[in-house]
Write a protein that holds these residues in place. Structure first.
Motif, PDB file in Angstrom:
ATOM      1  N   HIS A 447       0.869  -1.178   0.000  1.00  0.00           N
ATOM      2  CA  HIS A 447       0.000   0.000   0.000  1.00  0.00           C
ATOM      3  C   HIS A 447       0.911   1.234   0.000  1.00  0.00           C
ATOM      4  CE1 HIS A 447      -3.709   2.145   0.707  1.00  0.00           C
ATOM      5  NE2 HIS A 447      -3.058   2.901   1.551  1.00  0.00           N
ATOM      6  N   SER A 448       1.407   1.539  -1.171  1.00  0.00           N
ATOM      7  CA  SER A 448       2.397   2.607  -1.263  1.00  0.00           C
ATOM      8  C   SER A 448       2.382   3.143  -2.698  1.00  0.00           C
ATOM      9  CB  SER A 448       3.741   1.996  -0.895  1.00  0.00           C
ATOM     10  OG  SER A 448       4.762   2.911  -1.068  1.00  0.00           O
ATOM     11  N   THR A 449       3.354   3.964  -3.049  1.00  0.00           N
ATOM     12  CA  THR A 449       3.342   4.548  -4.394  1.00  0.00           C
ATOM     13  C   THR A 449       3.873   3.535  -5.414  1.00  0.00           C
ATOM     14  OG1 THR A 449       5.576   5.387  -4.180  1.00  0.00           O
ATOM     15  CG2 THR A 449       3.813   6.863  -3.508  1.00  0.00           C
ATOM     16  N   GLU A 452       7.688   3.390  -5.120  1.00  0.00           N
ATOM     17  CA  GLU A 452       8.227   2.615  -4.001  1.00  0.00           C
ATOM     18  C   GLU A 452       8.048   1.122  -4.226  1.00  0.00           C
ATOM     19  OE1 GLU A 452       6.904   4.201  -0.247  1.00  0.00           O
ATOM     20  OE2 GLU A 452       7.671   6.160  -0.899  1.00  0.00           O
ATOM     21  N   ASN A 453       6.942   0.752  -4.841  1.00  0.00           N
ATOM     22  CA  ASN A 453       6.736  -0.664  -5.125  1.00  0.00           C
ATOM     23  C   ASN A 453       7.782  -1.188  -6.092  1.00  0.00           C
ATOM     24  OD1 ASN A 453       4.422  -2.279  -3.980  1.00  0.00           O
ATOM     25  ND2 ASN A 453       3.445  -0.287  -4.324  1.00  0.00           N
ATOM     26  N   GLU A 487       3.984   8.648  -8.458  1.00  0.00           N
ATOM     27  CA  GLU A 487       3.715   8.836  -7.023  1.00  0.00           C
ATOM     28  C   GLU A 487       2.309   8.381  -6.645  1.00  0.00           C
ATOM     29  OE1 GLU A 487       6.379   9.432  -5.472  1.00  0.00           O
ATOM     30  OE2 GLU A 487       7.438   9.989  -7.319  1.00  0.00           O
ATOM     31  N   THR A 488       1.597   7.775  -7.560  1.00  0.00           N
ATOM     32  CA  THR A 488       0.226   7.319  -7.261  1.00  0.00           C
ATOM     33  C   THR A 488       0.267   6.147  -6.284  1.00  0.00           C
ATOM     34  OG1 THR A 488      -0.319   7.881  -9.529  1.00  0.00           O
ATOM     35  CG2 THR A 488      -1.942   6.551  -8.331  1.00  0.00           C
ATOM     36  N   ILE A 489      -0.623   6.229  -5.291  1.00  0.00           N
ATOM     37  CA  ILE A 489      -0.734   5.128  -4.319  1.00  0.00           C
ATOM     38  C   ILE A 489      -1.550   4.003  -4.971  1.00  0.00           C
ATOM     39  CG2 ILE A 489      -1.637   4.465  -2.050  1.00  0.00           C
ATOM     40  CD1 ILE A 489       0.389   6.504  -1.514  1.00  0.00           C
ATOM     41  N   GLU A 492      -4.353  -0.887  -1.151  1.00  0.00           N
ATOM     42  CA  GLU A 492      -3.957  -2.103  -0.452  1.00  0.00           C
ATOM     43  C   GLU A 492      -3.857  -3.285  -1.395  1.00  0.00           C
ATOM     44  OE1 GLU A 492      -5.164  -4.420   3.586  1.00  0.00           O
ATOM     45  OE2 GLU A 492      -5.339  -2.273   3.392  1.00  0.00           O
TER      46      GLU A 492
END
Ligand code: ATP
Length: 605
Positions: A447-449, A452-453, A487-489, A492
């Motif tokens: 559950h991140s951008t 980051e994933n 940067e989109t989340i 989950e």
């Protein structure tokens, strides 16, 4: 040896707590690094215990000398000043004591949490398929949190009560030994009921905690995205509400019970708290009337000193309950820390580097849990470096199991799995994990951008490298079209992305990792032709330059494979290329004829 067996109520599981030196020593070892803090706390306790006697001294002096017979206003002021000063000083030292006691308990909690989490990370996949997530969470949070009360309610409370008791009794003896004897004689009457109620409170607390943990674990299952989807898909809202309501009302009952036991305890203390002074007043009154004791002493004993005896004695009466409860908490935590790690590095295991990518299974037999029907039986094959191998066969044939053995999610009971001729049990697990990349059917995203994933595969990747990977995986255009781009989340578990988008994300992620060996579970879900085309295009560069093992569901992949491994009920029944196997007119040829009459449909279950 100090032995005692006690069975606390833990709901379904009922571990035994054995009071053994070994367990105590192990608990003690957690306190050792904080010995200097503990010394400060002990010093604080010593000083406050002595300061705590000031009110007794002031009361006696007030009555016996400041008010009568030589009444003096300045002495009165001085004594009152001492009373206030003592309470202020005691309070300040108390703050210092709490600070250091917190440093100790929070330090131990930090160590335990780190150790437990580290241990969980080491555990094998088998461990997590057998264990309830809620249980793991509960130990990591609730049990570790209880350690705080172990430090403050058990250990320091023990020391503090003993010191208060000792200083009070010593002070009493110096004042009047007869009154001291009377005060001590009434104590047992007070002690026994306190023990009883204390024991019951503890039992009730355990039951409440077990119910609370059941509730947490239930909520975790239902209120997660997967749980809630299941509830809605099967229209189970009403049933789940009833199930929750039941646990909830049981919790309410238990809480009320616990509260009421506490209330009874309080009442008992009150009654006994009056009975003690009554006896003392009686005897002390007699001594005053007969002229052998001063009013000040008797008043001080009855109103101040007796109270200082009751508090610590009440706590010490329940000490065994607290000690056993505390040890039970540590024992539960130790159980998790001591759980054997099934998959671990052999002594002297070396890192595997510079892998060419030859993968070999040599007579591999594997049963989940070590018993029952083998998921794989006597499986042998070899994939040359850089080759693409396709696993085909009906559902439950053992395709996923093969891919699980390669990164050592499980170890086979018989046979060997080898990379470049080296048994993978002889190399370090971490270096093996670096060599193997996986793209699952059900892609897991944090559950991140988006960025980051992707960086999870390689934290030091530059923006250019990330973009190169996402372009190769055909997902760059899509990412930049999102409201916040990279940067989109993603939501989950990546629920904000479609199945095809998620799979392309995980392809990009594995391109960034750039492993020598790739395991890919092709999506079985029916993707639309555009999404299908994008994924196919993304896969081509992915297979290049590495050994790939694909659980193949598409004809195009099977046709491209250098080696097709046909599995059936755990056995490798055929192997070869598409044309070789067709010529054999065996199992593969039948599967092909049944399911592929020119169409790109599944060869697998
Ligand atoms: P599918 O195409 O349906 O995914 P598969 O060929 O990948 O099937 P596997 O997942 O390898 O099949 O399963 C092989 C056998 O092992 C099956 O009988 C399955 O029930 C069993 N199995 C799989 N995972 C476990 C597990 N964690 N514990 C116990 N048995 C398992």
């Amino acid at each position: 040896m100090w032995h005692g067996v006690w069975r606390p109520d833990w709901g379904q599981e009922k571990p035994q707590v054995r009071l053994e030196w070994r367990l105590l020593r192990r608990v003690f070892a957690y306190f050792l690094p904080y010995w200097s803090h503990a010394l400060v706390v002990l010093a604080c306790i010593g000083v406050t215990s002595v300061i705590g006697l000031v009110p007794a001294f002031v009361t006696q002096t007030l009555i016996d000398s400041a008010l009568k017979p030589h009444a003096s206003f300045s002495r009165l002021l001085l004594l009152i000043g001492a009373l206030i000063g003592a309470s202020l000083l005691g309070g300040l030292i108390g703050v210092l004591q709490s600070y250091f006691s917190n440093l100790i308990s929070q330090g131990i909690m930090l160590d335990l949490r780190n150790q437990l989490f580290g241990r969980m990370l080491q555990q094998s996949v088998a461990f997590f398929t057998k264990t309830k997530t809620g249980d793991v969470m509960s130990r990591l949070s609730n049990d570790v949190n209880s350690v705080q009360s172990v430090v403050s309610d058990t250990i320091f409370s023990l020391v503090m009560n003993v010191i208060i008791l000792a200083t009070t009794v010593a002070y009493m003896v110096t004042r009047d030994w007869r009154l001291t004897v009377v005060a001590l004689v009434v104590l047992p009457a007070f002690l026994l009921p306190a023990r009883q109620v204390g024991g019951r409170t503890f039992e009730a607390r355990k039951e409440t905690q077990a119910k609370l943990s059941e509730m947490t674990s239930y909520m975790q299952e239902i209120l997660g995205i997967s749980g809630i989807l299941l509830v809605k898909a099967f229209a189970k809202r009403a049933i789940e509400a009833v199930r929750f309501g039941k646990i909830n009302s049981e919790l309410k009952q238990l809480n009320i019970r616990q509260g009421m036991i506490g209330r009874w305890f309080f009442m008992l203390m009150n009654v006994l708290g009056t009975a003690g002074p009554a006896v003392l007043w009686l005897y002390g009154g007699y001594l005053v009337l007969s002229g052998s004791e001063s009013v000040g002493i008797v008043v001080t004993f009855a109103t101040v000193l007796l109270g200082r005896l009751y508090g610590p004695v009440g706590s010490l009466a329940n000490l065994h309950v607290n000690v056993i409860g505390s040890l039970a908490i540590f024992q539960r935590l130790f159980e998790y820390l001591d759980m054997a790690v099934e998959i671990t590095d052999k002594p002297g295991a070396k890192a595997i580097t510079d892998v060419r990518g030859e993968v070999e299974f040599d007579g591999v037999t594997f049963m989940y849990g070590g018993k029952g029907r083998p998921a794989l039986e006597e499986v042998s094959f070899r994939i040359e470096p850089g080759q693409l191998a396709a696993l085909v066969g009906p559902s439950g044939a053992g395709k996923t199991t093969i891919t699980n053995l390669l990164p050592r999610f499980y170890d086979p009971q018989q046979g060997r799995v080898m990379i470049d001729g080296q048994d993978i049990r002889d190399v370090t697990v971490e270096s093996l994990e670096r060599q193997v990349g996986m793209v699952f059917q059900d892609t897991f995203l944090f559950h991140s951008t988006v960025r980051e994933n992707l960086l999870y595969a390689r934290p030091d990747a530059t923006q250019e490298e990330i973009e190169a990977a996402t372009r190769a995986a055909n997902i760059h255009e899509f990412i930049v079209s999102l409201p916040d781009g990279y940067e989109t989340i993603v939501g989950e578990r990546g629920h904000r992305l479609s199945g095809g988008e998620k799979q392309r994300m995980s392809i990009a992620r594995v391109i960034l990792k750039d492993p020598r060996i790739l395991i890919l579970d092709e999506a079985t879900s029916n993707l639309d032709s555009e999404s299908e085309r994008l994924i196919q295009a993304a896969l081509q560069p992915l297979f290049k330059g590495r050994t790939s093992i694909v659980i193949a569901h598409r004809l195009s992949t099977i046709l491209a494979a250098d080696l097709i491994l046909v599995l059936d009920r755990g056995r490798l029944v055929e192997q070869g290329t598409h044309f070789e196997l067709l010529r054999k007119e065996g199992r593969y040829a039948r599967l092909y004829q049944q399911q592929f009459q020119g169409a790109d449909v599944s060869l697998t279950g």
